[in-house]
Scaffold this motif. Structure first.
Motif, PDB file in Angstrom:
ATOM      1  N   ARG A 270       1.707  10.325  10.312  1.00 15.12           N
ATOM      2  CA  ARG A 270       2.069   8.933  10.005  1.00 15.12           C
ATOM      3  C   ARG A 270       3.477   8.857   9.418  1.00 15.12           C
TER       4      ARG A 270
ATOM      5  N   SER B 137       0.848  -1.196   0.000  1.00 10.92           N
ATOM      6  CA  SER B 137       0.000   0.000   0.000  1.00 10.92           C
ATOM      7  C   SER B 137       0.886   1.249   0.000  1.00 10.92           C
ATOM      8  N   GLY B 138       0.262   2.408  -0.055  1.00 10.30           N
ATOM      9  CA  GLY B 138       1.013   3.661  -0.095  1.00 10.30           C
ATOM     10  C   GLY B 138       1.974   3.805   1.070  1.00 10.30           C
ATOM     11  N   THR B 139       1.552   3.379   2.243  1.00 13.18           N
ATOM     12  CA  THR B 139       2.407   3.452   3.432  1.00 13.18           C
ATOM     13  C   THR B 139       3.693   2.652   3.226  1.00 13.18           C
TER      14      THR B 139
ATOM     15  N   LEU C 185       6.047   4.892   1.622  1.00 14.52           N
ATOM     16  CA  LEU C 185       6.643   5.844   2.579  1.00 14.52           C
ATOM     17  C   LEU C 185       7.740   5.154   3.392  1.00 14.52           C
TER      18      LEU C 185
ATOM     19  N   PHE D 242      -1.861  12.144   8.072  1.00 13.69           N
ATOM     20  CA  PHE D 242      -0.891  11.490   7.191  1.00 13.69           C
ATOM     21  C   PHE D 242       0.506  12.075   7.351  1.00 13.69           C
TER      22      PHE D 242
ATOM     23  N   THR E 230      -4.954  14.296   3.245  1.00 16.50           N
ATOM     24  CA  THR E 230      -6.268  13.691   3.030  1.00 16.50           C
ATOM     25  C   THR E 230      -7.160  13.765   4.264  1.00 16.50           C
TER      26      THR E 230
ATOM     27  N   ASN F 245      -0.793  16.579  -0.322  1.00 18.73           N
ATOM     28  CA  ASN F 245      -2.225  16.789  -0.076  1.00 18.73           C
ATOM     29  C   ASN F 245      -2.612  16.003   1.176  1.00 18.73           C
TER      30      ASN F 245
ATOM     31  N   GLN G 148      -4.569   3.373  -5.254  1.00 16.60           N
ATOM     32  CA  GLN G 148      -6.036   3.379  -5.080  1.00 16.60           C
ATOM     33  C   GLN G 148      -6.667   4.756  -5.005  1.00 16.60           C
ATOM     34  N   LYS G 149      -5.913   5.785  -5.375  1.00 12.80           N
ATOM     35  CA  LYS G 149      -6.476   7.139  -5.283  1.00 12.80           C
ATOM     36  C   LYS G 149      -6.706   7.667  -6.700  1.00 12.80           C
TER      37      LYS G 149
ATOM     38  N   ASP H 145       5.081  12.870   0.270  1.00 12.91           N
ATOM     39  CA  ASP H 145       3.934  11.958   0.228  1.00 12.91           C
ATOM     40  C   ASP H 145       2.898  12.604  -0.693  1.00 12.91           C
TER      41      ASP H 145
ATOM     42  N   ILE I   3       0.412  10.782  -2.137  1.00 13.65           N
ATOM     43  CA  ILE I   3      -0.484   9.641  -2.346  1.00 13.65           C
ATOM     44  C   ILE I   3      -1.882  10.086  -2.769  1.00 13.65           C
ATOM     45  N   SER I   4      -2.371  11.207  -2.235  1.00 10.94           N
ATOM     46  CA  SER I   4      -3.725  11.629  -2.626  1.00 10.94           C
ATOM     47  C   SER I   4      -3.714  12.860  -3.543  1.00 10.94           C
TER      48      SER I   4
ATOM     49  N   THR J 129       3.750  16.168   3.278  1.00  9.87           N
ATOM     50  CA  THR J 129       2.584  15.644   2.573  1.00  9.87           C
ATOM     51  C   THR J 129       2.141  16.695   1.563  1.00  9.87           C
TER      52      THR J 129
HETATM   53  C1  LIG Z   1      -4.167   7.204   1.492  1.00  9.33           C
HETATM   54  C2  LIG Z   1      -2.984   7.948   1.985  1.00  9.33           C
HETATM   55  C3  LIG Z   1      -1.879   7.316   2.578  1.00  9.33           C
HETATM   56  C4  LIG Z   1      -1.894   5.873   2.972  1.00  9.33           C
HETATM   57  O1  LIG Z   1      -1.846   4.998   1.986  1.00  9.33           O
HETATM   58  P1  LIG Z   1      -2.235   3.459   2.275  1.00  9.33           P
HETATM   59  O2  LIG Z   1      -2.384   2.989   0.866  1.00  9.33           O
HETATM   60  O3  LIG Z   1      -3.486   3.434   3.085  1.00  9.33           O
HETATM   61  O4  LIG Z   1      -1.096   2.829   2.956  1.00  9.33           O
HETATM   62  C5  LIG Z   1      -0.789   8.071   2.947  1.00  9.33           C
HETATM   63  N1  LIG Z   1      -0.760   9.384   2.748  1.00  9.33           N
HETATM   64  C6  LIG Z   1      -1.797  10.045   2.201  1.00  9.33           C
HETATM   65  C7  LIG Z   1      -1.708  11.520   2.033  1.00  9.33           C
HETATM   66  C8  LIG Z   1      -2.937   9.347   1.807  1.00  9.33           C
HETATM   67  O5  LIG Z   1      -3.978   9.993   1.282  1.00  9.33           O
END
Ligand SMILES: *Cc1c(COP(=O)(O)O)cnc(C)c1O
Length: 358
Positions: free
Chosen positions: A88, A58-60, A63, A85, A136, A134, A186-187, A161, A163-164, A132
């Motif tokens: 995280r 996954s995205g994490t 990271l 995030f 989320t 964006n 998945q985004k 990051d 991811i979104s 980050t």
């Molecule tokens: C969704 C998201 C993540 C986490 O990604 P996972 O696929 O749930 O591990 C991390 N950072 C941001 C900004 C996100 O939107």
């Protein structure tokens, strides 16, 4: 169901069809061609000529890969956080023994590039900045262009990051000088969860060469070496590569400028509609995200109840608040395979709920 979570996002029909394909040999010529094609497509979406690695996780996971490949225990980094995030990413760095200086900003606000400049000037031992693009959890987009200018001006490594944001909000990786950019499948990329993508600049590889954190599954140098032969070190999520191929074809056909403009149009429609219906938004107006909108839940109303009404009466699924914002906000995703007609019923449903609870 109108799935309006900020990931996973709705799959386009072409992606669903791609997911039904029979398996192939992940060490054969067909997969090598597929890997070359999706890697090239992703470089276009990342707006980069840097190395681009596709990881199964996954995205994490992406990271964590950045942390374990770039840094060493005790190394001082600045984690800029405006929400869950950002926190995280900071925790991932702490987990591997990094000395993390946190620079936090209030929920709903963006990071102040000037404060980042001050933090870097005050502490020369900071080697890198984690940020980050964006957030989320609060529906805020940081001013990454200004942050990148500050970080590059201070000659530190920038790890993002995205991811979104990536593939929905403009992020010219090379032009802005982002050393490492991480996204997930998945985004905005419109495929199921399970892949992470990481871009690495030459400067990032230099940092990686002296990293003293061990890595095995997430070893990016190993991933790069395999990619030269068109493969991955471990068995990849082959089905998701099929899906990614179909999604990238759609994205490249539409073109990045049109994709960014569509997300801007949908987000503006959503924010305007919700505000006109009497809902207050969490994010500062000027830094509101084009991929997710956070709506404040009025005192005395259960956020969960609103979610239930939306789901059962209107067939709409929205996301709850995370961390300290649980029960206080709801989040409407509008990224990936989305246009204004997908948000119209959402704005209308929120309007009905506002009228009923007034
Ligand atoms: C969704 C998201 C993540 C986490 O990604 P996972 O696929 O749930 O591990 C991390 N950072 C941001 C900004 C996100 O939107």
């Amino acid at each position: 169901m109108n799935l309006r979570t900020p990931g996973p996002t709705t799959l386009p029909p072409g992606v669903q069809e791609a997911l039904a394909r029979q398996m192939i040999n992940h060490r054969g010529s067909e997969f090598r061609d597929l890997t070359k094609r999706v890697t090239a497509g992703l470089k276009t979406v990342f707006q980069t000529e840097n190395d681009l690695l596709i990881l199964t996780g996954s995205g994490t996971g992406g990271l964590e890969a950045a942390v374990v490949n770039l840094f060493s225990p005790g190394e001082r980094v600045l984690a800029v956080t405006v929400g869950v995030f950002g926190d995280r990413f900071a925790r991932a760095a702490q987990c591997f023994g990094l000395d993390v200086a946190r620079l936090s900003f209030p929920m709903g606000s963006a990071a102040d590039p000037g404060a980042i400049a001050d933090a870097l000037a005050a502490d020369p031992s900071i080697t890198s900045v984690l940020v980050t693009h964006n957030e989320t959890s609060t529906a805020v987009t940081n001013d990454l262009e200004s942050i990148a200018r500050v970080v590059n001006g201070a000659d530190r490594l920038l790890v993002v990051d995205a991811i979104s944001s990536l593939g929905a909000i403009d992020l010219p990786t090379d032009q802005w000088g982002c050393d490492v950019v991480v996204t997930g499948s998945q985004k905005s990329l419109m495929i199921p969860p399970g892949l992470a993508m990481v871009s690495m600049s030459p400067r990032a590889w230099e940092a990686a060469a002296s990293s003293r954190i061990p890595s095995f599954y997430w070893d990016l140098a190993a991933a790069k070496k395999s990619l030269e032969k068109g493969v991955t070190p471990w068995t990849p999520a082959v089905g998701l590569f099929f899906a990614l191929d179909a999604a990238l074809e759609m994205m490249l056909r539409e073109g990045l400028p049109a994709i960014f403009q569509r997300h801007r149009r949908v987000a503006e429609y959503c924010r305007k509609g919700l505000k006109e219906a009497g809902w207050e938004l969490l994010a500062d107006h000027e830094r509101a995200s084009n991929t997710v909108t956070a709506v404040k839940v009025p005192e005395g109303i259960e956020a969960r109840l609103i979610q239930t009404i939306l789901r059962e009466r209107d067939g709409i699924v929205v996301a709850s608040g995370q961390g300290d914002l649980e029960g206080k906000i709801l989040r409407v995703g509008h990224l990936g395979y989305v246009d204004v007609p997908d948000l119209q019923p959402v704005v209308e449903a929120f309007g009905r709920i506002a009228a009923e609870t007034r």
